[in-house]
Design an enzyme around this catalytic site. Structure first.
Site, PDB file in Angstrom:
ATOM      1  N   ARG A  85      -2.589 -24.824  15.672  1.00 35.20           N
ATOM      2  CA  ARG A  85      -1.923 -23.741  15.736  1.00 35.20           C
ATOM      3  C   ARG A  85      -2.524 -22.302  14.856  1.00 35.20           C
ATOM      4  NH1 ARG A  85       1.864 -27.961  13.843  1.00 35.20           N
ATOM      5  NH2 ARG A  85       3.372 -28.436  15.555  1.00 35.20           N
ATOM      6  N   ARG A  89      -4.573 -23.159  20.585  1.00 32.65           N
ATOM      7  CA  ARG A  89      -3.402 -22.234  21.154  1.00 32.65           C
ATOM      8  C   ARG A  89      -3.727 -20.737  20.598  1.00 32.65           C
ATOM      9  NH1 ARG A  89       2.588 -23.546  19.176  1.00 32.65           N
ATOM     10  NH2 ARG A  89       1.908 -22.670  17.254  1.00 32.65           N
ATOM     11  N   GLU A 135       7.838 -24.244  27.183  1.00 38.12           N
ATOM     12  CA  GLU A 135       8.756 -24.241  25.912  1.00 38.12           C
ATOM     13  C   GLU A 135      10.092 -23.490  26.190  1.00 38.12           C
ATOM     14  OE1 GLU A 135       6.496 -23.302  22.436  1.00 38.12           O
ATOM     15  OE2 GLU A 135       5.149 -21.801  23.846  1.00 38.12           O
ATOM     16  N   ASN A 190       9.783 -28.588  20.698  1.00 39.94           N
ATOM     17  CA  ASN A 190      10.627 -27.750  19.585  1.00 39.94           C
ATOM     18  C   ASN A 190      11.211 -26.612  19.952  1.00 39.94           C
ATOM     19  OD1 ASN A 190       9.482 -30.056  18.163  1.00 39.94           O
ATOM     20  ND2 ASN A 190       8.073 -28.943  16.800  1.00 39.94           N
ATOM     21  N   ASP A 191      10.613 -25.868  20.656  1.00 39.28           N
ATOM     22  CA  ASP A 191      11.065 -24.527  21.076  1.00 39.28           C
ATOM     23  C   ASP A 191      11.874 -24.652  22.431  1.00 39.28           C
ATOM     24  OD1 ASP A 191      10.383 -22.451  19.251  1.00 39.28           O
ATOM     25  OD2 ASP A 191       8.762 -22.010  19.900  1.00 39.28           O
ATOM     26  N   ARG A 211      16.515 -22.630  15.194  1.00 36.53           N
ATOM     27  CA  ARG A 211      16.248 -23.963  14.526  1.00 36.53           C
ATOM     28  C   ARG A 211      16.139 -23.896  13.065  1.00 36.53           C
ATOM     29  NH1 ARG A 211       9.934 -24.693  17.067  1.00 36.53           N
ATOM     30  NH2 ARG A 211       8.809 -23.313  15.588  1.00 36.53           N
TER      31      ARG A 211
END
Length: 416
Positions: free
Chosen positions: A123, A159, A260, A283-284, A294
């Protein structure tokens, strides 16, 4: 480094504070609404990150009970760590690569001690947040070089910048308008395409570092084919400029995308023709599919990885990757929990799981106890069910046989 646990009134299990806590193995329970009104400074508190229970001012009996639970968990942790470097090979012979999600290059020191087989998600936004200036090309190059060298002989997936949403701080604030709903605003690849100079700088740094090991590039939050093509076009220009400057890079570097959003799922068959791999960011995907914020505890009950809608999207994405001959991994929270991992294996063609490092030993141990054939039968069974409650019951009944203790290690279905 001095925090041993935390509990909050707000937040959700996949808010980024929770993700960071998980990556640092800090017990955390979030979304308790009125905890701050209950506790006083100096109160003893028990925080059970496995079950989502917080006990304020525990009795002597509770204190003794949880000390025993903690000791049992530590014994379990020692057991799985003793096997951390064994391959995650299912009983019917399939090898699954279990990789780490990292927040910064400082996390690299934890990879070997937890048996990580490279990095499935770096990330990179944490190079940018809380900084007075954007990191320049050389600074990023040195960081990505360190990652490439550290993961050898495995690879690392870098990413590209996923700033925005609940990840805005430092110099990034100057580039962001006051958006009423930042999760649906200028974030991730949208930000990079809006500010191509920032994007090009990062791509140059990644490509330069690619000669020092095995790196892959991954774009976040792709929602249209046009976005993917535009990002690839910018990458192509960066490659040409590096060639003109006589700077070496891995010319066959793989480029993938994160799946996502529902839109990327629906056109996954087309997206697969323009990239080398998919990484499903659950998650997304859950957030956008279930229309939830979230970090909003009031709708946390809708965070349902076992929703029929989510499982059908996973299957559609994995089938699209398989039909186009590209690989697929899962890098969201689902990857690090046996309850969900057994289903992911049953969909077929998922060759990699990526998660916080502390989940790796237990997932590798769990994968060594299952068969892909049994996982496929479980998927076939639950895909015909109509509700999240029915699916959860079916999965839990099937998975119980793999856990003979009550450590709660890995089983999060009771957590709020």
């Amino acid at each position: 480094s001095k925090v041993i646990g935390f509990a909050t009134d707000g937040g959700g299990k996949t808010s980024h504070a929770g993700i960071i806590a998980s990556s640092m193995d800090i017990p955390a329970v979030v979304g308790l609404k009125k905890l701050s009104y209950t506790v006083r400074s100096g109160d003893p508190i028990i925080v059970d990150g496995n079950t989502g229970i917080v006990i304020c001012r525990p009795t002597t009996e509770q204190f003794i009970e949880y000390n025993k639970k903690r000791q049992k968990y530590l014994y379990y942790d020692q057991e799985v760590h003793a096997q951390k470097h064994l391959e995650a090979k299912t009983v019917d012979g399939a090898v699954i690569r279990v990789r780490a999600n990292i927040e910064s290059s400082h996390d690299l020191k934890h990879l070997n001690e937890h048996g990580a087989e490279g990095v499935g998600l770096y990330r990179t936004e944490y190079l940018y947040v809380n900084k007075a200036r954007w990191p320049d090309e050389e600074e990023q190059y040195q960081d990505y070089k360190k990652v490439a060298e550290a993961v050898t002989p495995y690879h690392a997936v870098i990413r590209t910048l996923d700033i925005g949403g609940d990840k805005i701080a430092g110099v990034a604030v100057d580039y962001m308008d006051d958006e009423p709903n930042p999760a649906l605003g200028l974030r991730a690849i949208r930000f990079c395409l809006a500010y191509p100079d920032i994007f090009r700088t990062q791509l140059r740094a990644i490509l330069r570092a690619s000669v020092h090991g095995k790196l892959k590039i991954m774009y976040p939050l792709i929602t249209t084919l046009e976005e993917l093509k535009e990002a690839n076009e910018i990458l192509g220009h960066v490659k040409e400029n590096l060639k003109q400057d006589g700077i070496p890079f891995d010319e066959s570097i793989e480029v993938g995308i994160m799946i996502e959003t529902p839109s990327s799922v629906m056109i996954a068959d087309e997206l697969a023709k323009h990239c080398s791999f998919f990484s499903i960011g659950t998650n997304d995907l859950i957030q956008y599919t279930m229309a939830i914020d979230r970090v909003n505890e009031r709708v946390a009950y809708l965070y349902q990885p076992l929703s029929p809608a989510i499982l059908r999207m996973l299957k559609q994405t994995i089938d699209a990757a398989n039909n186009n001959g590209i690989s697929v991994s899962v890098c969201g929270k689902m990857a690090g929990d046996p309850v969900y991992a057994i289903l992911l294996m049953g969909f077929g063609n998922v060759t990699e799981l990526s998660m916080d490092v502390h989940s790796i030993p237990k997932i590798k141990k769990f994968l060594r106890s299952i068969s892909l054939a049994d996982s496929a039968k479980l998927v076939e069974k639950v895909m015909g069910l109509a509700s999240e409650a029915e699916i959860k019951a079916g999965v839990m009944n099937s998975i119980d046989k793999y856990f003979t203790d009550d450590t709660g290690a890995g089983l999060e279905e009771n957590a709020p």
